[in-house]
Enzyme design. Structure first.
Site, PDB file in Angstrom:
ATOM      1  N   GLU A   1       0.708  -1.195   0.047  1.00  0.00           N
ATOM      2  CA  GLU A   1       0.421  -0.384   0.201  1.00  0.00           C
ATOM      3  C   GLU A   1       1.277   1.174  -0.015  1.00  0.00           C
ATOM      4  OE1 GLU A   1      -3.740   0.829   2.711  1.00  0.00           O
ATOM      5  OE2 GLU A   1      -2.129   2.082   3.862  1.00  0.00           O
TER       6      GLU A   1
ATOM      7  N   TYR B   1      -6.996   6.531  -0.849  1.00  0.00           N
ATOM      8  CA  TYR B   1      -7.853   7.971  -0.992  1.00  0.00           C
ATOM      9  C   TYR B   1      -7.936   9.243   0.067  1.00  0.00           C
ATOM     10  CZ  TYR B   1     -11.653  10.263  -3.855  1.00  0.00           C
ATOM     11  OH  TYR B   1     -12.472  11.634  -4.265  1.00  0.00           O
TER      12      TYR B   1
ATOM     13  N   ALA C   1      -8.855  11.514   2.259  1.00  0.00           N
ATOM     14  CA  ALA C   1     -10.917  12.378   2.660  1.00  0.00           C
ATOM     15  C   ALA C   1     -10.789  13.946   2.198  1.00  0.00           C
ATOM     16  CB  ALA C   1     -11.114  11.972   4.411  1.00  0.00           C
TER      17      ALA C   1
ATOM     18  N   HIS D   1      -8.089   2.991  -4.254  1.00  0.00           N
ATOM     19  CA  HIS D   1      -8.660   3.164  -3.238  1.00  0.00           C
ATOM     20  C   HIS D   1      -9.781   3.922  -3.070  1.00  0.00           C
ATOM     21  CE1 HIS D   1      -5.480   1.100   0.234  1.00  0.00           C
ATOM     22  NE2 HIS D   1      -5.827   0.471  -0.998  1.00  0.00           N
TER      23      HIS D   1
ATOM     24  N   GLY E   1     -14.925   5.095   4.728  1.00  0.00           N
ATOM     25  CA  GLY E   1     -14.386   5.877   4.532  1.00  0.00           C
ATOM     26  C   GLY E   1     -14.145   6.967   5.881  1.00  0.00           C
TER      27      GLY E   1
ATOM     28  N   LYS F   1     -20.925  -7.091   2.561  1.00  0.00           N
ATOM     29  CA  LYS F   1     -19.755  -6.388   1.560  1.00  0.00           C
ATOM     30  C   LYS F   1     -19.439  -7.174   0.478  1.00  0.00           C
ATOM     31  CE  LYS F   1     -16.631  -4.393   3.100  1.00  0.00           C
ATOM     32  NZ  LYS F   1     -15.891  -3.266   4.451  1.00  0.00           N
TER      33      LYS F   1
END
Ligand code: FAD
Length: 288
Positions: free
Chosen positions: A17, A49, A51, A78, A109, A164
């Site tokens: 990541e 990603y 916020a 992301h 998020g 999900k």
């Protein structure tokens, strides 16, 4: 090839990541990180990603595109939804498609009181459904071995995770954890609940005490006694703490791989030195 498909071709899928550079730095600073990570041959690189980022100039989309088109590595972009409208998400999907990006990590998020919440998406599963309906993407999702901080208990959390996956998430990546037994219990609960998609274990090497305090306050990850002893012993010796943190992460990974983990996802924190030290220590183990 989708990330989920990748798991059919390898015993251990190894991935990294990275995060986009801070607003004060140029996007070009990511090149030196990627130049070094590329040599470590990850199976994919995920790009977080931020916020409240700009939808028109999506930094995650730009960096995921660089990962794919300049470095030839499969990106996992992301995308969060709690501060976005359907229109915003549609625009990001357009940008990702234009760059040939096929894999998206669909996230809710964190709820940030300083950023107004939009009401189009309540949970990550709503985003998963929207992406499925609006494009030909493969979707990964987040999961929490010790439960998400907002969940009442571990069982409720697994039921929500199943929603999900049923909505279309084909692969999961865990939040960081320092106690492998929490991961093994989580995988068992997930399989009992009928969640059969591949799960990558998220490993974060500890580099300094502040980082750990921040992470623990955000995630409520439990800290085994040997881990807290290590922090107390080396907290005033940055190099020793870094080396101990690397050794701890390597030990976690060896144990996970020996126990048949499907994927290791290393939170590199854009630190190629640490990623290299860890990768060199485990390369023969993850390639069996
Ligand atoms: P969800 O899956 O929606 O879960 C959130 C909470 O709602 C949980 O408590 C869950 O149990 C509950 N819930 C879910 N569905 C339902 C339902 N149908 N009914 C009732 N309750 C439900 N954040 C960023 O801002 N950017 C990133 O790039 C980023 N990357 C991440 C990567 C990983 C691997 C992980 C583990 C986390 C990441 N995060 C990122 C943090 C993430 O956004 C937060 O943890 C967030 O609070 C939850 O996101 P989620 O997608 O797991 O949410």
């Amino acid at each position: 090839m989708s990330i989920a498909e990748l798991f059919k071709t390898k015993n251990t899928v190894y991935s990294f990541e990275i995060f986009p550079p801070k607003k004060t730095s140029s996007v070009d600073t990511i090149y030196s990180t990627l130049d070094q990570l590329k040599g470590l041959k990850p199976d994919f690189i995920s790009v977080t990603y931020g916020a409240g980022g700009s939808v028109a100039n999506c930094l995650t989309c730009e960096i995921a595109s660089i990962v794919k088109n300049k470095y030839g590595i499969r990106p996992l972009a992301h995308l969060t939804c709690v501060n976005s409208t359907r229109q915003d998400v549609a625009e990001i999907l357009r940008q990702l498609k234009e760059s040939g990006i096929q894999n998206i990590m669909a996230l809710r998020g964190d709820i940030n009181p300083d950023i107004p919440r939009k009401n189009d998406f309540k949970y990550a599963s709503d985003l998963v459904k929207f992406i499925k309906e609006n494009g030909d993407f493969h979707i990964s999702g987040a999961c929490y071995p010790e439960g998400h901080v907002e969940s009442a208990d571990l069982i409720e959390d697994i039921h929500n995770l199943k929603k999900k996956v049923d909505a279309g998430a084909e692969h999961l990546v865990t939040q960081l954890f320092f106690d492998n037994s929490a991961f093994y219990s989580f995988v068992e609960r997930a399989r009992i609940a009928g969640i059969n998609v591949p799960i990558s274990a998220g490993i974060m090497p500890v580099l300094n005490k502040n980082q750990i305090e921040r992470m623990v306050s955000l995630t409520a990850a439990s800290l085994p006694a040997k881990f807290t002893r290590m922090i107390s012993k080396y907290e005033h010796h940055p190099e020793a703490l870094r080396d101990a943190g690397i050794a701890y992460a390597v030990e976690q990974i060896v144990d996970l791989v020996s126990n048949g983990v499907q994927g290791i996802h290393l939170y590199t924190m854009n630190n190629p030195f640490v990623a290299r030290r860890i990768t060199e220590s485990i390369s023969s183990i993850i390639s069996i």
